[in-house]
Design an enzyme around this catalytic site. Structure first.
Site, short mmCIF file in Angstrom:
data_model
loop_
_atom_site.label_atom_id
_atom_site.label_comp_id
_atom_site.label_asym_id
_atom_site.label_seq_id
_atom_site.Cartn_x
_atom_site.Cartn_y
_atom_site.Cartn_z
N ASN A 1 20.04 25.27 29.42
CA ASN A 1 19.90 25.15 28.03
C ASN A 1 18.78 24.76 27.68
O ASN A 1 17.51 25.53 27.75
CB ASN A 1 21.17 24.17 27.54
CG ASN A 1 21.52 24.45 26.01
OD1 ASN A 1 21.47 25.73 25.62
ND2 ASN A 1 21.89 23.46 25.20
N ASP B 1 36.53 24.36 21.80
CA ASP B 1 36.80 22.80 21.80
C ASP B 1 35.88 22.08 22.54
O ASP B 1 35.95 21.93 23.92
CB ASP B 1 38.16 22.70 22.36
CG ASP B 1 38.69 21.19 22.34
OD1 ASP B 1 37.96 20.47 21.65
OD2 ASP B 1 39.84 20.92 23.03
N ASP C 1 21.56 18.27 18.71
CA ASP C 1 21.16 19.38 19.40
C ASP C 1 19.63 19.40 19.87
O ASP C 1 19.26 18.41 20.84
CB ASP C 1 21.41 20.65 18.51
CG ASP C 1 21.60 21.78 19.21
OD1 ASP C 1 21.16 22.11 20.24
OD2 ASP C 1 22.33 22.74 18.84
#
Length: 310
Positions: free
Chosen positions: A98, A119, A203
């Site tokens: 990521n 979720d 983030d």
């Protein structure tokens, strides 16, 4: 202060990983699911792309030429002109990389994430945080991470900050500049239990010249400035009509502009046509000016590339 859209719908999927390259006065960023790396030139307002074979989540320049990028579960070296891509390392669990960034010594730090689910709260915490050393070796530095995201280092190089988006926390580690080792994890900023509409999921992240953190707040449509010493939120910048704000970095010749990436992608699929109609600038690239603070030059990979046999 002013917020402007500089590239409308820059990312067709998820815009991520902005990096200001002061050597070329250009902004690097990725369109993750579209498998493309972009280079935006503010002077000419041109935006060119480089396509990869798998999901790409960040890119940083390498001192000795080319770029280091995360493509799927691999860290690779790529040459923009020849389009040559060479695999360097693979995550030991073969999980997708990521977010990633270079530390002050030029080592690459990159985290992994398990399969993204709608979720988020119940996603398995099976990700890791890795360090790519200057000799090309890869080391797992932390485990049991939900979604590894933003990274930053204090100006005195004593601390490293790292986001795990699932518990909605920014962690602080003691950082050893000589070895690259981290220790003594504690929470610097805690959003757990707070309104997602107001605080979002942390983030991407950057740090300004005053050692304050700037955190992209996914699902909250804003970037927030935090004091890592107290955890206090100091300032919020609303990104107009785009709830999925993903990352940010300082750029411009004076490093006094904040570039912000956004997403037109959900957690595990493209956003609905209804959401895109409501938020037509989703995926666009924004620039914030007049903040009154500056950033610091982004670090790049200082490792040798002899082992790449280029």
């Amino acid at each position: 202060m002013a917020v402007e859209c500089v590239v409308k719908n820059a990312a067709k999927s998820c815009g991520e990983g902005p990096h200001w390259d002061d050597a070329t006065n250009a902004l690097l960023y990725v369109d993750a699911v579209e498998k493309s790396i972009h280079r935006y030139q503010p002077g000419t307002k041109t935006d060119e792309g480089f396509y990869t074979e798998d999901i790409v989540t960040f890119v940083v320049p390498a001192r000795r030429g080319g770029f280091i990028a995360a493509v799927g579960c691999c860290l690779v070296h790529l040459d923009w002109d020849t389009k040559k891509v060479i695999k360097l390392q693979e995550s030991d669990q073969k999980l997708q990389f990521n977010d990633g960034k270079c530390d002050p010594q030029g080592r690459v730090w990159a985290g992994t994430v398990g399969p993204i689910a709608s979720d988020l709260e119940n996603m398995p915490r099976i990700g890791s945080l890795y360090r790519l050393d200057l000799d090309g070796s890869l080391h797992a530095m932390a485990r049991d991470i939900g979604i590894s995201n933003g990274l930053a280092w204090s100006s005195d190089e004593k601390f490293m900050f790292h986001i795990d988006s699932i518990p909605r926390k920014v962690y602080r580690y003691d950082f050893d500049t000589s070895t690259g080792n981290i220790s003594n994890q504690r929470v610097a900023v805690d959003m757990e239990g707070k309104s997602v509409e107001d605080y979002g999921y942390p983030d991407g992240m950057t740090m300004d010249a005053e050692d304050k953190l700037w955190v992209a707040c996914l699902f909250a449509g804003k970037v927030a400035r935090y004091d890592p010493e107290t955890g206090q939120r100091l300032q919020c910048i609303d990104i107009p009509s785009v709830p999925r704000v993903t990352s940010c970095c300082f750029g411009g010749k004076g490093l006094d502009e904040l570039y912000v990436t956004t997403s037109a992608y959900g957690t595990d699929k493209a956003i609905s046509s209804e959401e895109l109609e409501k938020y037509p600038l989703s995926g666009s690239l924004f620039r914030v000016t007049g903040l009154g603070v500056k950033g610091r030059n982004a670090h790049i990979y200082e490792g040798k590339v002899d082992y790449l046999k280029m």
